[in-house]
Design a protein around this motif. Structure first.
Motif, short mmCIF file in Angstrom:
data_model
loop_
_atom_site.label_atom_id
_atom_site.label_comp_id
_atom_site.label_asym_id
_atom_site.label_seq_id
_atom_site.Cartn_x
_atom_site.Cartn_y
_atom_site.Cartn_z
N ALA A 5 0.72 -1.29 -0.01
CA ALA A 5 -0.07 0.08 -0.05
C ALA A 5 0.97 1.29 -0.12
O ALA A 5 0.45 2.37 -0.74
N ASN A 6 2.19 1.40 0.66
CA ASN A 6 2.95 2.30 0.61
C ASN A 6 3.48 2.67 -0.66
O ASN A 6 3.41 3.55 -1.11
N ALA A 7 3.74 1.53 -1.51
CA ALA A 7 4.36 1.89 -2.90
C ALA A 7 3.12 2.34 -3.71
O ALA A 7 3.20 3.18 -4.50
N TYR A 60 2.03 0.87 -16.05
CA TYR A 60 1.99 0.15 -14.83
C TYR A 60 2.01 -1.31 -15.09
O TYR A 60 1.07 -1.94 -15.91
N PHE A 61 2.84 -2.17 -14.25
CA PHE A 61 2.83 -3.57 -14.17
C PHE A 61 1.64 -4.19 -13.61
O PHE A 61 1.30 -3.30 -12.68
N ALA A 66 -1.56 -3.69 -8.14
CA ALA A 66 -2.03 -4.23 -7.14
C ALA A 66 -1.64 -3.34 -6.05
O ALA A 66 -2.38 -3.43 -5.14
N HIS A 67 -0.43 -2.71 -5.89
CA HIS A 67 -0.20 -1.76 -5.08
C HIS A 67 -1.18 -0.66 -4.87
O HIS A 67 -1.49 -0.23 -3.92
N TYR A 71 -3.63 0.07 -1.87
CA TYR A 71 -3.52 1.70 -1.08
C TYR A 71 -5.12 2.22 -0.96
O TYR A 71 -5.54 2.58 0.08
N LEU A 72 -5.68 2.11 -2.11
CA LEU A 72 -7.16 2.64 -2.10
C LEU A 72 -7.92 1.76 -1.26
O LEU A 72 -8.81 2.35 -0.81
N ASN A 73 -7.82 0.43 -1.19
CA ASN A 73 -8.60 -0.32 -0.26
C ASN A 73 -8.55 0.04 1.12
O ASN A 73 -9.38 0.18 1.78
#
Length: 81
Positions: A5-7, A60-61, A66-67, A71-73
């Motif tokens: 989530a930080n990324a 984005y890969f 997923a990162h 984060y949004l979740n």
């Protein structure tokens, strides 16, 4: 490898916020809290992040998508792990 989530937060700040501010105004967070939001599950969140990646051609890969979704979740949706 688990999504980070930080990324996701830094990727979100880099490419997502500007578009969301343009679309909904303010700081862009209304995109996530509006009553008619399209994202109603973790799967739909992942699909929406992928769609935005494609539409904006951010390149984005899948792990970066997923990162961002993680984060949004964590920050807005709270669908669970």
């Amino acid at each position: 490898q688990a999504a980070d989530a930080n990324a996701g937060a830094s990727l979100h700040a880099k490419d997502c916020v500007t578009c969301h501010v343009r679309r909904v105004g303010g700081d862009g967070t209304a995109m996530y809290t509006r009553p008619d939001r399209k994202v109603t599950s973790a799967a739909k969140l992942e699909a929406q992040v992928a769609a935005c990646n494609s539409q904006l051609a951010t390149g984005y890969f899948p792990e970066e998508e997923a990162h961002i979704a993680a984060y949004l979740n964590l920050r807005h949706y709270k669908f669970g792990p």
